[in-house]
Design a protein around this motif. Structure first.
Motif, mmCIF file in Angstrom:
data_model
loop_
_atom_site.group_PDB
_atom_site.id
_atom_site.type_symbol
_atom_site.label_atom_id
_atom_site.label_comp_id
_atom_site.label_asym_id
_atom_site.label_seq_id
_atom_site.Cartn_x
_atom_site.Cartn_y
_atom_site.Cartn_z
ATOM 1 N N ASN A 75 0.851 -1.250 -0.029
ATOM 2 C CA ASN A 75 0.079 0.014 -0.127
ATOM 3 C C ASN A 75 1.058 1.246 -0.061
ATOM 4 O OD1 ASN A 75 -2.465 -1.340 -0.304
ATOM 5 N ND2 ASN A 75 -2.683 -1.384 2.235
ATOM 6 N N ARG A 76 1.913 1.233 0.648
ATOM 7 C CA ARG A 76 2.802 2.326 0.692
ATOM 8 C C ARG A 76 3.391 2.521 -0.424
ATOM 9 N NH1 ARG A 76 5.817 1.039 6.271
ATOM 10 N NH2 ARG A 76 4.255 1.931 7.643
ATOM 11 N N ARG A 77 3.870 1.436 -1.473
ATOM 12 C CA ARG A 77 4.331 1.470 -2.625
ATOM 13 C C ARG A 77 3.266 2.117 -3.812
ATOM 14 N NH1 ARG A 77 7.405 3.190 -6.189
ATOM 15 N NH2 ARG A 77 7.920 2.072 -8.066
ATOM 16 N N GLY A 78 2.076 1.718 -3.327
ATOM 17 C CA GLY A 78 0.805 2.371 -4.297
ATOM 18 C C GLY A 78 0.533 3.513 -3.965
ATOM 19 N N ASN A 79 0.588 4.146 -2.717
ATOM 20 C CA ASN A 79 0.561 5.679 -2.653
ATOM 21 C C ASN A 79 1.633 6.140 -3.193
ATOM 22 O OD1 ASN A 79 -1.829 5.433 -0.930
ATOM 23 N ND2 ASN A 79 -0.435 4.884 0.973
ATOM 24 N N GLU A 80 2.930 5.879 -3.221
ATOM 25 C CA GLU A 80 3.907 6.454 -3.936
ATOM 26 C C GLU A 80 3.795 6.278 -5.516
ATOM 27 O OE1 GLU A 80 7.458 4.023 -3.259
ATOM 28 O OE2 GLU A 80 7.595 4.813 -1.095
ATOM 29 N N LEU A 81 3.166 5.427 -6.107
ATOM 30 C CA LEU A 81 3.038 5.544 -7.424
ATOM 31 C C LEU A 81 1.558 6.433 -7.897
ATOM 32 C CD1 LEU A 81 2.882 1.540 -8.148
ATOM 33 C CD2 LEU A 81 4.672 3.588 -8.942
ATOM 34 N N PHE A 82 0.769 6.326 -6.967
ATOM 35 C CA PHE A 82 -0.425 7.178 -7.052
ATOM 36 C C PHE A 82 0.072 8.770 -7.064
ATOM 37 C CE2 PHE A 82 -3.745 9.837 -5.883
ATOM 38 C CZ PHE A 82 -4.961 9.543 -6.568
ATOM 39 N N ASN A 83 0.967 8.987 -6.079
ATOM 40 C CA ASN A 83 1.535 10.427 -5.788
ATOM 41 C C ASN A 83 2.488 10.773 -7.024
ATOM 42 O OD1 ASN A 83 0.001 10.746 -3.633
ATOM 43 N ND2 ASN A 83 1.611 10.243 -2.113
#
Length: 98
Positions: free
Chosen positions: A25-33
């Motif tokens: 989820n942290r990686r997903g947030n990074e990708l989203f941002n």
């Protein structure tokens, strides 16, 4: 858009630990941002992260891609946003039929 499905079941055969989900989820947030919305979406679908899926839905809603937004709100189990979009889409269909 390259997606071939409307709504994918969030129940996954992949078994993830809580730690793995947090990391993903942290990686997903990074990708989203960073603007990689579809990369983030793949992660959030895999982990079933409802907040992330709602943000993906919001992204598509703001781009006026309401069917895609509906898909992600449904995956997020975000009943409020699903209801709003279904009502809006129903109104559009009624106008088209009249």
């Amino acid at each position: 858009m390259e997606e071939q499905f409307f709504i994918k079941n969030t129940e996954s055969n992949v078994s993830l630990t809580s730690e793995q989900k947090v990391h993903l989820n942290r990686r997903g947030n990074e990708l989203f941002n960073s603007g990689d919305i579809m990369g983030a979406a793949r992660i959030f679908v895999t982990t079933g992260y409802s907040d992330g899926l709602t943000r993906i839905g919001d992204h598509f809603f703001q781009k006026n891609e309401k069917i895609t937004a509906l898909k992600y709100y449904t995956l997020a189990k975000n009943k409020t946003n699903v209801d709003v979009l279904v009502q809006e889409l129903t109104s559009v269909i009624r106008l088209m039929l009249n």
